[in-house]
Design an enzyme around this catalytic site. Structure first.
Site, PDB file in Angstrom:
ATOM      1  N   CYS A 151      40.878  48.426  44.790  1.00  0.00           N
ATOM      2  CA  CYS A 151      40.042  47.861  43.723  1.00  0.00           C
ATOM      3  C   CYS A 151      38.780  47.298  44.365  1.00  0.00           C
ATOM      4  CB  CYS A 151      40.803  46.829  42.889  1.00  0.00           C
ATOM      5  SG  CYS A 151      41.359  45.368  43.802  1.00  0.00           S
TER       6      CYS A 151
ATOM      7  N   ASN B 119      40.248  43.387  46.171  1.00  0.00           N
ATOM      8  CA  ASN B 119      41.578  43.371  46.802  1.00  0.00           C
ATOM      9  C   ASN B 119      42.264  42.011  46.659  1.00  0.00           C
ATOM     10  OD1 ASN B 119      43.090  43.915  50.102  1.00  0.00           O
ATOM     11  ND2 ASN B 119      43.841  44.536  48.108  1.00  0.00           N
TER      12      ASN B 119
ATOM     13  N   CYS C  35      42.942  40.921  42.973  1.00  0.00           N
ATOM     14  CA  CYS C  35      43.561  40.899  41.637  1.00  0.00           C
ATOM     15  C   CYS C  35      44.417  42.143  41.367  1.00  0.00           C
ATOM     16  CB  CYS C  35      42.490  40.782  40.549  1.00  0.00           C
ATOM     17  SG  CYS C  35      41.544  39.248  40.611  1.00  0.00           S
ATOM     18  N   ARG C  36      43.771  43.297  41.191  1.00  0.00           N
ATOM     19  CA  ARG C  36      44.492  44.484  40.722  1.00  0.00           C
ATOM     20  C   ARG C  36      45.251  45.219  41.816  1.00  0.00           C
ATOM     21  NH1 ARG C  36      39.273  47.123  38.264  1.00  0.00           N
ATOM     22  NH2 ARG C  36      38.475  45.911  40.022  1.00  0.00           N
ATOM     23  N   SER C  37      44.588  45.526  42.930  1.00  0.00           N
ATOM     24  CA  SER C  37      45.273  46.373  43.931  1.00  0.00           C
ATOM     25  C   SER C  37      46.437  45.670  44.634  1.00  0.00           C
ATOM     26  CB  SER C  37      44.286  47.008  44.930  1.00  0.00           C
ATOM     27  OG  SER C  37      43.582  46.045  45.662  1.00  0.00           O
TER      28      SER C  37
ATOM     29  N   ASP D 260      39.010  45.173  35.285  1.00  0.00           N
ATOM     30  CA  ASP D 260      38.862  44.048  36.210  1.00  0.00           C
ATOM     31  C   ASP D 260      39.113  42.735  35.459  1.00  0.00           C
ATOM     32  OD1 ASP D 260      38.038  42.113  37.942  1.00  0.00           O
ATOM     33  OD2 ASP D 260      36.103  43.034  38.395  1.00  0.00           O
TER      34      ASP D 260
HETATM   35  P1  4NP Z   1      39.865  42.938  41.895  1.00  0.00           P
HETATM   36  O1  4NP Z   1      39.101  41.811  41.067  1.00  0.00           O
HETATM   37  O2  4NP Z   1      38.840  44.019  42.193  1.00  0.00           O
HETATM   38  O3  4NP Z   1      40.904  43.418  40.943  1.00  0.00           O
HETATM   39  O4  4NP Z   1      40.409  42.282  43.120  1.00  0.00           O
HETATM   40  C1  4NP Z   1      37.913  41.222  41.523  1.00  0.00           C
HETATM   41  C2  4NP Z   1      37.975  40.164  42.389  1.00  0.00           C
HETATM   42  C3  4NP Z   1      36.804  39.548  42.817  1.00  0.00           C
HETATM   43  C4  4NP Z   1      35.594  40.016  42.366  1.00  0.00           C
HETATM   44  C5  4NP Z   1      35.535  41.096  41.507  1.00  0.00           C
HETATM   45  C6  4NP Z   1      36.697  41.695  41.086  1.00  0.00           C
HETATM   46  N1  4NP Z   1      34.404  39.373  42.777  1.00  0.00           N
HETATM   47  O5  4NP Z   1      33.337  39.767  42.292  1.00  0.00           O
HETATM   48  O6  4NP Z   1      34.461  38.456  43.608  1.00  0.00           O
END
Ligand code: 4NP
Length: 165
Positions: free
Chosen positions: A13, A16, A18-20, A129
């Site tokens: 993602c 790294n 939240c989702r992955s 996201d």
């Molecule tokens: P992820 O979510 O891609 O599912 O881990 C996010 C976590 C942090 C950010 C964006 C998406 N960020 O912009 O910091």
């Protein structure tokens, strides 16, 4: 992929956190519940580097814990060029992740990249996201990941079932 070899899968993602990590934890749980740990190598990474070294987002840790999955040992890392050699399959959570992976991959490795939900279920859908959204977004993301990861296991289990399996 040769029979009896481990299949290696990288869930990807943006951050790294939240989702992955959730996809990694859920898929590992399904693999373990099916006694297939020896047949898969599972990891996750982000296309961005802002959260490098950090544990998953508290909201992902909590939703996973509610479903019996411990994510607290995971630490964020960024995708590397070496990942395109190490992993048979790199599964992006959304279209942006897939596009970024494709731009980073050596041309002869692009065939290893796919969108997680589409590859797993045949239905092209982004895992949205949840970072800036409400708490209940994480439960929705969990359910989506859970269903797709189950389909992914069914799909890959057949391919990785060697003579000993
Ligand atoms: P992820 O979510 O891609 O599912 O881990 C996010 C976590 C942090 C950010 C964006 C998406 N960020 O912009 O910091």
């Amino acid at each position: 992929m040769m029979q009896n070899e481990r299949m290696s899968i990288l869930f990807v993602c943006l951050g790294n956190i939240c989702r992955s990590p959730l996809a990694e934890g859920v898929f590992r749980e399904i693999v373990t519940a099916n006694g297939a740990q020896e047949r898969f190598l599972i990891d996750s990474a982000g296309t961005g580097n802002w959260h490098q070294g950090k544990p998953p987002d508290r909201r992902s840790v909590e939703v996973a814990a509610r479903h019996g999955i411990d994510l607290t040992g995971l630490r964020a890392r960024q995708v590397t060029r070496g990942d395109f050699d190490r992993f048979d399959l790199l599964l992006g959570m959304d279209g942006d992740n897939v596009a970024t992976l494709a731009s980073l991959a050596p041309p002869d490795r692009r065939g290893r990249i796919a969108q997680f939900h589409e590859f797993s279920t045949g239905m092209p859908r982004d895992v949205p996201d949840p970072y800036y959204g409400a708490e209940d977004g994480f439960e929705a993301v969990y359910r989506m990941i859970r269903a797709a990861a189950g389909s992914l296991f069914e799909k890959l289990a057949a391919e990785t079932r060697g003579v000993s399996g």
